[in-house]
Design a protein around this motif. Structure first.
Motif, PDB file in Angstrom:
ATOM      1  N   ASP A   1       0.838  -1.212   0.000  1.00  0.00           N
ATOM      2  CA  ASP A   1       0.000   0.000   0.000  1.00  0.00           C
ATOM      3  C   ASP A   1       0.858   1.242   0.000  1.00  0.00           C
ATOM      4  O   ASP A   1       0.532   2.253  -0.661  1.00  0.00           O
ATOM      5  CB  ASP A   1      -0.919  -0.004   1.225  1.00  0.00           C
ATOM      6  CG  ASP A   1      -1.939  -1.141   1.163  1.00  0.00           C
ATOM      7  OD1 ASP A   1      -2.242  -1.568   0.007  1.00  0.00           O
ATOM      8  OD2 ASP A   1      -2.431  -1.580   2.213  1.00  0.00           O
ATOM      9  N   ASN A   2       2.007   1.154   0.763  1.00  0.00           N
ATOM     10  CA  ASN A   2       2.901   2.315   0.764  1.00  0.00           C
ATOM     11  C   ASN A   2       3.509   2.527  -0.606  1.00  0.00           C
ATOM     12  O   ASN A   2       3.674   3.673  -1.067  1.00  0.00           O
ATOM     13  CB  ASN A   2       4.008   2.119   1.795  1.00  0.00           C
ATOM     14  CG  ASN A   2       3.458   1.976   3.205  1.00  0.00           C
ATOM     15  OD1 ASN A   2       3.922   1.170   3.990  1.00  0.00           O
ATOM     16  ND2 ASN A   2       2.411   2.743   3.548  1.00  0.00           N
TER      17      ASN A   2
ATOM     18  N   ASP B   1      -0.419   4.843  -0.694  1.00  0.00           N
ATOM     19  CA  ASP B   1      -1.446   4.891   0.345  1.00  0.00           C
ATOM     20  C   ASP B   1      -0.796   4.675   1.722  1.00  0.00           C
ATOM     21  O   ASP B   1       0.272   4.055   1.847  1.00  0.00           O
ATOM     22  CB  ASP B   1      -2.498   3.808   0.091  1.00  0.00           C
ATOM     23  CG  ASP B   1      -3.226   4.044  -1.215  1.00  0.00           C
ATOM     24  OD1 ASP B   1      -3.320   5.226  -1.619  1.00  0.00           O
ATOM     25  OD2 ASP B   1      -3.690   3.058  -1.847  1.00  0.00           O
ATOM     26  N   LYS B   2      -1.463   5.160   2.758  1.00  0.00           N
ATOM     27  CA  LYS B   2      -1.060   4.956   4.157  1.00  0.00           C
ATOM     28  C   LYS B   2       0.361   5.443   4.426  1.00  0.00           C
ATOM     29  O   LYS B   2       1.160   4.813   5.110  1.00  0.00           O
ATOM     30  CB  LYS B   2      -1.185   3.486   4.550  1.00  0.00           C
ATOM     31  CG  LYS B   2      -2.595   2.933   4.407  1.00  0.00           C
ATOM     32  CD  LYS B   2      -2.638   1.464   4.783  1.00  0.00           C
ATOM     33  CE  LYS B   2      -4.038   0.894   4.610  1.00  0.00           C
ATOM     34  NZ  LYS B   2      -4.109  -0.543   4.968  1.00  0.00           N
TER      35      LYS B   2
END
Length: 768
Positions: A663-664, A668-669
């Motif tokens: 996700d990183n 994201d996040k």
């Protein structure tokens, strides 16, 4: 008449109720609503030519104001075709007032503009046309004016001047003159005169009137396609020079499609017309002596309709007759009259004559002859004379006949002469038997009776002279009628002779046509035979060519085949057999020897079938090999996918160990990461971008090299022609309609003309 008198009076308008009249060929004729027609006035009648209404009119109509009836005119010979926007001009003959004719020129018929000329003889009501050289004809036009200009000297010729008009979207200001010689030996011809001064601007829908005192034509109003005019221009017919006219008074509004009549040779009366914004119904009067616009008159008795493209004609009675026209899409068929007698010059008062008394005279003297006689009767007792009244009358009439010549009088004059006074005899005298007294007064009484007798004799002489004149006229008319009949009979005989000649020529022409048809039929038969033979040869050549192409294609396909390397006997034999048959057919076709086409065709078909079967077998083997290769490639791809999954799993584990999740990596996040994790993530991104850029560069380099090789191969094979515009991309477009193929599809979308023939490009066909 001064202007103040005109301004104080009003013009009376009256609606005319007319009746239908006779139609040519029988029936009742009712004139239809129309606009753009042309008309002339002749005495007390109005003639209308053409116009546009429910249809395009080509007939001639006449209106009789005495009976208020419209009738159709029965004319002789072929007249002008249906048209509108033309002109009708009355041509007068100063030597013979009865020899009048009407000239019809120009106009528009449907979408066609005209410049033909027709003449209508008003005495015989017969049409005639003229033919001129095209170089001398005026431009075809409509909405122009044609003005009659009489000759100002004895030897000169009359003229008709044409000015202005329009042709399609083009408006004209050219001037042409039609010379009309007085003698029949002269030639009618068109000329374009040299014009002096500044001519009016291009226009149509104007008016033109001839001013006799100035020997000039006055132009007013018109329309040039954008705006209407209200200016005045004068064309001097002596030196053909234009002059702009400056007027006094209030100038009317701009207009076109109006009408004008000249009253008393001085006042021009304009009615109606239209501009860009409205249609007019006003009356405007121009004093041509001082070029002053008079105050607009008051119209009583009737409210005039707004209209344009109508007709207005002035009768001898001083009435202006208005007919037809249109306004706001409405066609008019009504008529109205305007009383313009107040504009006519006042006729001079004839001098009054007083009756002269008869002087006393001796019996031998001759009594004076007068129109009105006053006699005084007196009675005296003088001595008698030896003459009875009868004897005196005979002697007096004898002397009167020897000394007096009667003056011819018209029947009206004779019937309206003043009557002599009657004298009564005295009651004691018998007038038939008594002797007259010898006094002068008694003789004076007998003189009055003799004057009565003399007046009757003069009237009788006048009646006889009138009878002789009428008899001479009848004789002349009879001679003219007989001459016309003879001419018609001669013309009929000539026509019959021409008809017989035409029939003979038609018979000969039919014979020639029949012979030509026979020859044409024979020629068609020969052509059909040649076509059959040609089609048969073409079919044979097509079969041979198609099989040669099959052989070449097979040779090309089997060129690198292992079976050819092994010298497969079946293929080689089939190829040799096919080649032998083909060569045999070609040699027989060239030498023209007779061969059996059925046998040859069967042999060719058999060889073709064998070749196709062998070719299919070879293709099947090739497909099996390709299938095996595909299976091997599929196995290799599966192995690569397994390696990719292993690498992906390794990367995922590594990322998890380094505290950076998928996700990183996707962005994201990121707020949950620390600074060192963000630095690692940034380093990963940079390294990945460098690798992706290097991979793209390698791929582009490989594609560029591949395209370069393809380009060189195509150039070596002669198929790699590049676009003549960009000289980079290959030609893959055909231009329509010129069918040139010289540019690429990219350049074709940007061009509008073919770079080779400069033809406009309507469509582009791409091919690959």
């Amino acid at each position: 008449m001064d202007n103040a008198t005109v301004e104080r009076k009003t013009i009376k308008a009256t609606r005319i109720t007319f009746s239908p009249g006779a139609k040519v060929g029988g029936g009742v004729y009712t004139i239809g609503a129309r606009w753009g027609h042309a008309s002339i006035s002749q005495g007390k009648r109005v003639l209308v030519f053409g116009g546009q209404g429910e249809s395009l009119y080509s007939n001639t109509s006449v209106y009789d104001p005495v009976t208020s009836v419209w009738s159709e005119v029965n004319t002789v010979d072929k007249g002008p075709s249906g048209r509108y926007g033309h002109t009708a001009t009355l041509i007068e003959d100063t030597n013979d007032p009865n020899n009048q004719r009407v000239m019809i020129f120009g106009g528009k018929s449907g979408k066609k503009y005209l410049n033909d000329l027709f003449s209508l003889n008003l005495r015989t009501m017969s049409w005639s046309t003229f033919h001129f050289e095209k170089s001398t004809l005026p431009d075809s036009r409509a909405g122009h004016t044609s003005t009659f200009v009489p000759s100002i000297n004895i030897n000169g010729s009359h003229r008709m001047v044409v000015f202005g008009g329009s042709h399609s979207d083009k408006y004209l200001n050219s001037c042409f003159v039609l010379d009309l010689p007085k003698s029949q030996a002269g030639t009618i011809k068109w000329t374009k005169p040299q014009i002096k001064g500044k001519a009016p601007s291009q226009r149509s829908g104007h008016t033109a009137d001839y001013l006799k005192d100035r020997n000039s034509i006055l132009i007013f109003g018109g329309f040039d396609g954008r705006k209407s005019f209200n200016d005045l221009h004068l064309l001097n017919m002596t030196d053909m020079s234009w002059t702009a006219v400056k007027t006094n008074g209030t100038t009317p509004t701009t207009r076109n499609g109006h009408t004008s009549v000249l009253v008393g040779g001085r006042y021009l009366v304009f009615y109606g017309g239209c501009s860009e914004s409205n249609v007019s119904n006003d009356i405007q009067i121009l004093d041509t002596d001082s070029f002053t616009w008079l105050a607009q008159p008051m119209i009583t008795g009737l409210i005039l309709f707004p209209r344009f493209n109508h007709s207005s004609n002035l009768l001898d009675s001083g009435e202006m007759i208005v007919f037809g026209g249109c306004a706001s899409g409405v066609l008019y068929s009504d008529m109205c009259s305007l009383d313009l007698k107040l504009l006519l010059p006042t006729p001079p008062t004839p001098p009054t004559t007083r009756p002269l008394p008869i002087q006393q005279s001796s019996p031998i003297s001759t009594p004076p002859s007068t129109t009105t006689t006053t006699t005084t009767t007196t009675t005296s007792t003088n001595s008698n004379i030896n003459l009875t009244p009868a004897q005196y009358s005979i002697e007096h009439l004898s002397q009167q006949s020897q000394t007096t010549t009667p003056t011819p009088l018209s029947p009206m004059t004779a019937s309206t002469c003043g009557s002599c006074q009657h004298h009564n005899y005295p009651h004691n005298i018998n007038p038939t038997s008594a002797s007259l007294p010898t006094t002068p007064s008694s003789i004076h009484v007998n003189n009055a009776s003799l004057v009565n007798t003399n007046l009757l004799s003069i009237q009788l002489s006048n009646a006889l002279s009138l009878l002789n004149s009428e008899q001479n006229q009848k004789t002349n008319l009879s001679d003219e009628l007989m001459k016309t009949k003879n001419e018609r009979a001669e013309a009929f005989r000539n026509a019959m002779e021409e008809q017989s000649k035409i029939e003979t020529l038609e018979k000969e022409l039919n014979k020639i046509e029949n012979a030509y048809k026979k020859e044409l039929n024979q020629k068609n038969k020969v052509q059909d035979s040649l076509q059959k033979i040609t089609s048969t040869l073409k079919e044979k050549e097509t079969i041979i060519q198609s099989y040669q192409e099959i052989m070449n294609q097979l040779k090309y396909n089997l060129k690198d085949s292992s079976m050819m390397d092994k010298k497969d006997s079946a293929i080689v034999q089939l190829l040799y057999q096919f080649s032998a048959i083909t060569n045999n057919c070609n040699s027989n076709s060239s030498t023209g020897s007779n061969i059996n086409p059925t046998t040859t065709t069967e042999n060719i078909l058999l060889v073709k079938e064998n070749i196709v079967n062998k070719s299919l077998e070879i293709q099947l083997e090739e497909l099996k090999k390709e299938n095996q290769k595909l299976k091997e490639n599929t196995t290799n791809n599966q192995m690569k996918l397994l390696e990719y999954d292993l690498i992906k799993q390794t990367i995922t584990n590594r990322i998890q160990r380094e505290a950076v999740s998928v996700d990183n990596l996707l962005g994201d996040k990121l707020d949950s990461l620390e600074m060192k994790d963000l630095d690692k993530l940034e380093e990963l991104y940079h390294n990945g971008l460098k690798k992706v850029g290097a991979a793209k560069q390698d791929l582009l380099q490989k594609q560029l090299l591949k395209m370069q090789r393809e380009k060189e191969e195509n150039a070596a094979n002669g198929n790699g022609k590049t676009c003549v515009v960009c000289v980079d991309l290959l030609i893959n477009a055909v231009l329509v309609p010129c069918r040139h193929s010289c540019i690429c599809s990219t350049c074709a979308k940007k061009l509008s003309l073919c770079p080779l023939c400069r033809t406009p490009i309507n469509d582009v066909i791409e091919y690959y």
